[in-house]
Design a protein around this motif. Structure first.
Motif, PDB file in Angstrom:
ATOM      1  N   GLU A  29       0.802  -1.222   0.000  1.00 52.64           N
ATOM      2  CA  GLU A  29       0.000   0.000   0.000  1.00 52.64           C
ATOM      3  C   GLU A  29       0.835   1.272   0.000  1.00 52.64           C
ATOM      4  N   GLU A  30       1.940   1.277   0.734  1.00 50.24           N
ATOM      5  CA  GLU A  30       2.705   2.507   0.889  1.00 50.24           C
ATOM      6  C   GLU A  30       3.723   2.746  -0.211  1.00 50.24           C
ATOM      7  N   VAL A  31       4.210   1.673  -0.864  1.00 51.69           N
ATOM      8  CA  VAL A  31       5.275   1.836  -1.853  1.00 51.69           C
ATOM      9  C   VAL A  31       5.117   0.907  -3.057  1.00 51.69           C
ATOM     10  N   GLY A  32       5.002  -0.376  -2.786  1.00 53.22           N
ATOM     11  CA  GLY A  32       5.151  -1.406  -3.794  1.00 53.22           C
ATOM     12  C   GLY A  32       4.218  -1.336  -4.984  1.00 53.22           C
ATOM     13  N   LEU A  33       2.916  -1.179  -4.745  1.00 56.64           N
ATOM     14  CA  LEU A  33       1.964  -1.202  -5.852  1.00 56.64           C
ATOM     15  C   LEU A  33       2.169  -0.019  -6.787  1.00 56.64           C
ATOM     16  N   GLU A  34       2.296   1.165  -6.228  1.00 62.54           N
ATOM     17  CA  GLU A  34       2.506   2.354  -7.075  1.00 62.54           C
ATOM     18  C   GLU A  34       3.801   2.249  -7.871  1.00 62.54           C
ATOM     19  N   GLU A  35       4.851   1.788  -7.227  1.00 56.43           N
ATOM     20  CA  GLU A  35       6.138   1.632  -7.897  1.00 56.43           C
ATOM     21  C   GLU A  35       6.030   0.653  -9.067  1.00 56.43           C
ATOM     22  N   ALA A  36       5.347  -0.463  -8.850  1.00 62.01           N
ATOM     23  CA  ALA A  36       5.180  -1.461  -9.910  1.00 62.01           C
ATOM     24  C   ALA A  36       4.271  -0.944 -11.028  1.00 62.01           C
ATOM     25  N   GLN A  37       3.225  -0.230 -10.667  1.00 64.11           N
ATOM     26  CA  GLN A  37       2.312   0.311 -11.678  1.00 64.11           C
ATOM     27  C   GLN A  37       3.003   1.341 -12.567  1.00 64.11           C
ATOM     28  N   ASN A  38       3.980   2.040 -12.037  1.00 58.08           N
ATOM     29  CA  ASN A  38       4.705   3.056 -12.807  1.00 58.08           C
ATOM     30  C   ASN A  38       5.844   2.473 -13.623  1.00 58.08           C
ATOM     31  N   SER A  39       6.020   1.162 -13.568  1.00 56.84           N
ATOM     32  CA  SER A  39       7.140   0.517 -14.254  1.00 56.84           C
ATOM     33  C   SER A  39       6.684  -0.166 -15.535  1.00 56.84           C
ATOM     34  N   GLU A  40       7.600  -0.224 -16.476  1.00 60.26           N
ATOM     35  CA  GLU A  40       7.336  -0.882 -17.747  1.00 60.26           C
ATOM     36  C   GLU A  40       7.962  -2.273 -17.796  1.00 60.26           C
ATOM     37  N   ALA A  41       8.970  -2.508 -16.951  1.00 60.48           N
ATOM     38  CA  ALA A  41       9.657  -3.800 -16.940  1.00 60.48           C
ATOM     39  C   ALA A  41      10.428  -3.944 -15.631  1.00 60.48           C
ATOM     40  N   LEU A  42      10.804  -5.193 -15.324  1.00 59.55           N
ATOM     41  CA  LEU A  42      11.655  -5.480 -14.176  1.00 59.55           C
ATOM     42  C   LEU A  42      13.013  -5.960 -14.677  1.00 59.55           C
TER      43      LEU A  42
ATOM     44  N   ALA B 140       1.021  -8.380  -6.703  1.00 61.24           N
ATOM     45  CA  ALA B 140       1.370  -9.660  -7.334  1.00 61.24           C
ATOM     46  C   ALA B 140       0.879  -9.699  -8.774  1.00 61.24           C
ATOM     47  N   ASP B 141      -0.335  -9.225  -9.006  1.00 62.24           N
ATOM     48  CA  ASP B 141      -0.881  -9.210 -10.370  1.00 62.24           C
ATOM     49  C   ASP B 141      -0.008  -8.369 -11.293  1.00 62.24           C
ATOM     50  N   ARG B 142       0.402  -7.204 -10.804  1.00 61.59           N
ATOM     51  CA  ARG B 142       1.228  -6.319 -11.628  1.00 61.59           C
ATOM     52  C   ARG B 142       2.606  -6.939 -11.886  1.00 61.59           C
ATOM     53  N   LEU B 143       3.226  -7.504 -10.872  1.00 66.02           N
ATOM     54  CA  LEU B 143       4.533  -8.137 -11.052  1.00 66.02           C
ATOM     55  C   LEU B 143       4.439  -9.308 -12.027  1.00 66.02           C
ATOM     56  N   ASN B 144       3.348 -10.046 -11.971  1.00 62.28           N
ATOM     57  CA  ASN B 144       3.175 -11.181 -12.876  1.00 62.28           C
ATOM     58  C   ASN B 144       3.050 -10.744 -14.333  1.00 62.28           C
ATOM     59  N   GLU B 145       2.438  -9.604 -14.583  1.00 60.38           N
ATOM     60  CA  GLU B 145       2.234  -9.178 -15.974  1.00 60.38           C
ATOM     61  C   GLU B 145       3.419  -8.419 -16.564  1.00 60.38           C
ATOM     62  N   LEU B 146       4.266  -7.846 -15.727  1.00 60.47           N
ATOM     63  CA  LEU B 146       5.408  -7.092 -16.242  1.00 60.47           C
ATOM     64  C   LEU B 146       6.416  -8.003 -16.943  1.00 60.47           C
ATOM     65  N   PRO B 147       6.998  -7.550 -18.057  1.00 64.99           N
ATOM     66  CA  PRO B 147       8.110  -8.309 -18.632  1.00 64.99           C
ATOM     67  C   PRO B 147       9.315  -8.216 -17.696  1.00 64.99           C
ATOM     68  N   LYS B 148      10.056  -9.326 -17.611  1.00 68.01           N
ATOM     69  CA  LYS B 148      11.220  -9.381 -16.735  1.00 68.01           C
ATOM     70  C   LYS B 148      12.458  -9.655 -17.567  1.00 68.01           C
TER      71      LYS B 148
ATOM     72  N   GLU C 103       9.728   3.372 -16.703  1.00 65.29           N
ATOM     73  CA  GLU C 103      10.727   2.945 -15.731  1.00 65.29           C
ATOM     74  C   GLU C 103      11.045   1.466 -15.877  1.00 65.29           C
ATOM     75  N   ILE C 104      12.304   1.148 -15.720  1.00 68.77           N
ATOM     76  CA  ILE C 104      12.759  -0.228 -15.610  1.00 68.77           C
ATOM     77  C   ILE C 104      13.151  -0.380 -14.148  1.00 68.77           C
ATOM     78  N   LEU C 105      12.386  -1.162 -13.435  1.00 66.16           N
ATOM     79  CA  LEU C 105      12.546  -1.292 -11.990  1.00 66.16           C
ATOM     80  C   LEU C 105      13.484  -2.448 -11.668  1.00 66.16           C
ATOM     81  N   ILE C 106      14.477  -2.177 -10.839  1.00 67.84           N
ATOM     82  CA  ILE C 106      15.456  -3.183 -10.428  1.00 67.84           C
ATOM     83  C   ILE C 106      15.196  -3.512  -8.966  1.00 67.84           C
ATOM     84  N   TYR C 107      14.936  -4.788  -8.699  1.00 70.16           N
ATOM     85  CA  TYR C 107      14.754  -5.262  -7.333  1.00 70.16           C
ATOM     86  C   TYR C 107      15.952  -6.111  -6.941  1.00 70.16           C
ATOM     87  N   GLY C 108      16.374  -5.968  -5.675  1.00 69.24           N
ATOM     88  CA  GLY C 108      17.380  -6.865  -5.113  1.00 69.24           C
ATOM     89  C   GLY C 108      18.630  -7.001  -5.965  1.00 69.24           C
TER      90      GLY C 108
END
Length: 197
Positions: free
Chosen positions: A48-61, A83-91, A126-131
């Motif tokens: 709610e505070e970070v993750g969903l908005e960050e993922a919604q603003n991203s085009e890829a991981l 989870a839904d957004r992460l599943n649909e994003l290209p990685k 945005e291309i979001l980099i995790y970990g």
């Protein structure tokens, strides 16, 4: 042109190793889960505070192999907006050993720095980099990171891999935003410092 945004969970002493429960074995694996607002008594809700908005603003991981494996073990069966957004994003996975990726992923092999630069030019968002400590450190040193987003948890671990290990040179940054979140977690966003003002 796309933007590379590196998003990391870190302890107060800079440890970023295994914040989640499916990450690689580590003495304190899952340390960030203690702050998860979806659990009773916790005060920080990452989604709610970070993750969903960050993922919604991203085009890829963009992920390293170890982070990809940890996320791939969890996210495809998880439920909810994040989870839904992460599943649909290209990685895009940086790996020299992964050969048959699942979960909407493409492997970037030996010329991964060139492929990342190409993706940055071709994608508009945005291309979001995790970990991925090694991947993160390499991207920072190469000057490819446009934004460094740190979630700093009020916890000292005293052991584990740190985001900033030994670097070739100092890397000046400028603060873009800092805001307190639930549970004493602080979100800090940095960008490369420019010499022109």
């Amino acid at each position: 042109m796309g933007k590379l945004a590196l998003s990391q969970n870190t302890s107060l002493d800079g440890v970023m190793q295994s914040p989640g429960p499916t990450d690689v074995p580590f003495k304190y694996r899952g340390w960030a889960v203690d702050f998860d607002g979806s659990r009773e008594g916790a005060r920080f809700n990452y989604e709610e505070e970070v993750g969903l908005e960050e993922a919604q603003n991203s085009e890829a991981l963009l992920l390293g192999r170890v982070t990809y494996a940890a996320m791939q073990a969890f996210s495809p069966t998880a439920e909810g907006g994040l989870a839904d957004r992460l599943n649909e994003l290209p990685k895009y996975v940086v790996s020299s050993t992964l050969t048959h990726p699942a979960w909407n992923a493409t492997v970037l092999g030996d010329d991964w720095p060139g492929e990342v630069a190409r993706l940055r030019k071709e994608l508009d968002g945005e291309i979001l980099i995790y970990g991925g400590r090694r991947l993160s450190q390499a991207l920072i040193e190469m000057g490819l990171v446009d934004e460094l987003r740190l979630l700093v948890y009020p916890l000292v671990l005293g052991a584990g891999d740190r985001l900033f290990g030994e670097m070739q040179d100092k890397i000046p940054l400028r603060l873009v935003e800092s805001r307190p979140l639930g549970g004493g977690v602080v979100s800090m966003m940095y960008a490369p410092a420019t010499t022109d003002g």
